[in-house]
Design an enzyme around this catalytic site. Sequence first.
Site, short mmCIF file in Angstrom:
data_model
loop_
_atom_site.label_atom_id
_atom_site.label_comp_id
_atom_site.label_asym_id
_atom_site.label_seq_id
_atom_site.Cartn_x
_atom_site.Cartn_y
_atom_site.Cartn_z
N GLY A 94 0.83 -1.20 0.00
CA GLY A 94 0.00 0.00 0.00
C GLY A 94 0.87 1.26 0.00
O GLY A 94 1.15 1.81 -1.02
N SER A 190 4.68 -5.66 -3.87
CA SER A 190 4.53 -4.23 -4.01
C SER A 190 5.23 -3.49 -2.87
O SER A 190 6.42 -3.67 -2.66
CB SER A 190 3.05 -3.88 -4.11
OG SER A 190 2.91 -2.56 -4.54
N TYR A 191 4.50 -2.66 -2.09
CA TYR A 191 5.16 -1.96 -1.00
C TYR A 191 5.63 -2.91 0.10
O TYR A 191 6.46 -2.53 0.94
CB TYR A 191 4.27 -0.86 -0.41
CG TYR A 191 5.07 0.13 0.40
CD1 TYR A 191 5.78 1.16 -0.23
CD2 TYR A 191 5.17 0.02 1.77
CE1 TYR A 191 6.56 2.05 0.51
CE2 TYR A 191 5.94 0.90 2.52
CZ TYR A 191 6.63 1.91 1.88
OH TYR A 191 7.42 2.77 2.61
N ASP A 394 3.08 -5.29 -15.64
CA ASP A 394 2.77 -4.29 -14.62
C ASP A 394 3.57 -3.03 -14.92
O ASP A 394 4.79 -3.09 -15.09
CB ASP A 394 3.15 -4.85 -13.25
CG ASP A 394 3.07 -3.82 -12.13
OD1 ASP A 394 2.20 -2.91 -12.23
OD2 ASP A 394 3.86 -3.92 -11.18
N HIS A 446 0.53 -6.75 -11.78
CA HIS A 446 1.11 -6.39 -10.48
C HIS A 446 0.90 -7.48 -9.44
O HIS A 446 1.79 -7.77 -8.65
CB HIS A 446 0.47 -5.08 -10.02
CG HIS A 446 1.14 -4.46 -8.83
ND1 HIS A 446 2.41 -3.94 -8.88
CD2 HIS A 446 0.71 -4.27 -7.57
CE1 HIS A 446 2.72 -3.46 -7.69
NE2 HIS A 446 1.71 -3.64 -6.87
#
Length: 472
Positions: A94, A190-191, A394, A446
Site C-alpha cells: 500500500g 509491491s510496498y 505491470d 502487479h
Amino acid sequence: MKAIKMAKAQIFLHTLPLFLVITLNLSPLVVTSPQQEEAHDRITALPGQPKVSFQQFSGYVTVNQAVGRALFYWLTEATTLPLSKPLVVWLNGGPGCSSVAYGASEEIGPFRINRTASGLHLNKFSWNSVANLLFLETPAGVGFSYSNRSADLLDTGDRRTAKDSLAFLIRWLERFPRYKGREVYITGESYAGHYVPQLAREIMIYNSKSKHPINLKGIMVGNAVTDNYYDNLGTVTYWWSHAMISDKTYRQLINTCDFRRQKESDECESLYSYAMDQEFGNIDQYNIYAPPCNNSDGSTTTRQTIRLPHRPHKILRQISGYDPCTEKYAEIYYNRPDVQKALHANITKIPYMWTACSELLNRNWNDTDVSVLPIYRQMIAGGLRVWVFSGDVDSVVPVTATRYSLAQLKLTTKIPWYPWYVKKQVGGWTEVYEGLTFATVRGAGHEVPLFKPRAALQLFKSFLRGEPLPRS
C-alpha cells in the site's frame, strides 16, 4: 516520485474518519493460556464456505499493550500434513492495504469470494497446498487491525511496521507453540518490498540476541518497491519502452526529474500529469494489456482513487480497476456481521466500515526507506534464501524497475538467463545469482498470483524447495 503509496488500491470512505473514532476501541478479549487462545481463534467455518480438510484460525495479537495496538491475522493451515510444512507469512503493501483483501481473497489463499459475496469457492492454485499460510494485516489501521491511540494512524511508517510485525510474530508463536522451530518464510508484493526485508532484518537482529530464535529461512517478494531512484528510472523507462508515452515526454522526464528527491519539482509533476492524462489512455496500469472492466450499466471502467507509484503524497489519480470486482466482493463480504463473527474480527465494534485499503494511513505515512538494497546485502550475507519476481505487464512497479535496482547489488551470475516452463509453456524467464534468484512471470500484472495462478504456484514450490525453476 517516491516509494509506491498505494499498490492496487481501492478506497471507500465510510462514516466517521478513522482517526476520530479509533479511540473508542477496547482491548481484545484476554485469555489465559496458549491452548485457550488457540481454541478461541479457531474458525469453525466461514459463511458460505465449502467443506475443507484443513484447519483455520484468526484473531488478534496485541503488539503494544500500553496503547492498545493489535494486529489481525488469518492462518490457513496446509491441506495435508500441516505439521511437516513450513510457515509462510504473507504481507500486502500500500502502504495501508489488507492481506485479507488481496493475498488471502484474490491471490494465494484457499478461497475466492463469489460474485454475489454470498459465499466462497475454492482456489485450486492456493499456496496452502504446500505450506501453512499466515496472512497478517499490518500496520495497525489496516483492515481489522487497530490502535486505541489515534495518533498512531497519523504518524506511522516503515520502522513501526517492522517492529510491530516482529512483536506480532514472537507473540503469535507463543500462542501456537507447535510452529516454534518450524521453517519460516516471509513473502509479499509491491510496498511489501519494504515490509518483507525490513521484517527479515528485525528477525535477524532478534535472533542474534535470543535463546529461542525464529527459524527464518528466506524471503520472496513480487513487483517489489526496492530503491527510489532505480525504481523511478525503471518505471519511466518501462512506460517509454512499452509505448505508453512519447519520445518527447520520455526525454523531458529523464532530463527534468531528479528521481532521488523526496518531492519532485512542479515542472516534473506537470510532466507526469501530462503523460498520465494525455498519453496513457484508459488502461489498467497494473496490467497494461488487460481489457477495461465492464460495469453493469455498460460503462467501460470502474474508477478507483489511487496514489501512483513513487509519487509525492498529495498527487491522486483515477485509473481503471481490475475486473468488476474482487475488491467490491471483499468490501461486501468482510463487512457482513456473520463473517466478522466467524473470523473473530471487529470484536471491539469499531464504528467504521472495513476497507481493502486505508487512505488515512497511506496519506500519513511518515517514514520510508530510500532503498532496501542494504538489507538485501545483509540477508544474503546471513544465508537467507532470497527470491524476487516480476509480473512483466505491470507498469506500476515494472520489471525494468526491479532489474535496475537489483543490478546495483553486483551479484555474480550462477545460472545464466533462461526461460522457465509450466505446463509446457514458457512461464517467464529467470537468472540465478550467488545469493539471489530473479524471475519474471510472463503475462502477469502487479498481482502475479491473480493473473497467473498456476505459474505463481510453480514459482512458490521452486522457492520452497530452493531449486531453480524448471527448464521444461
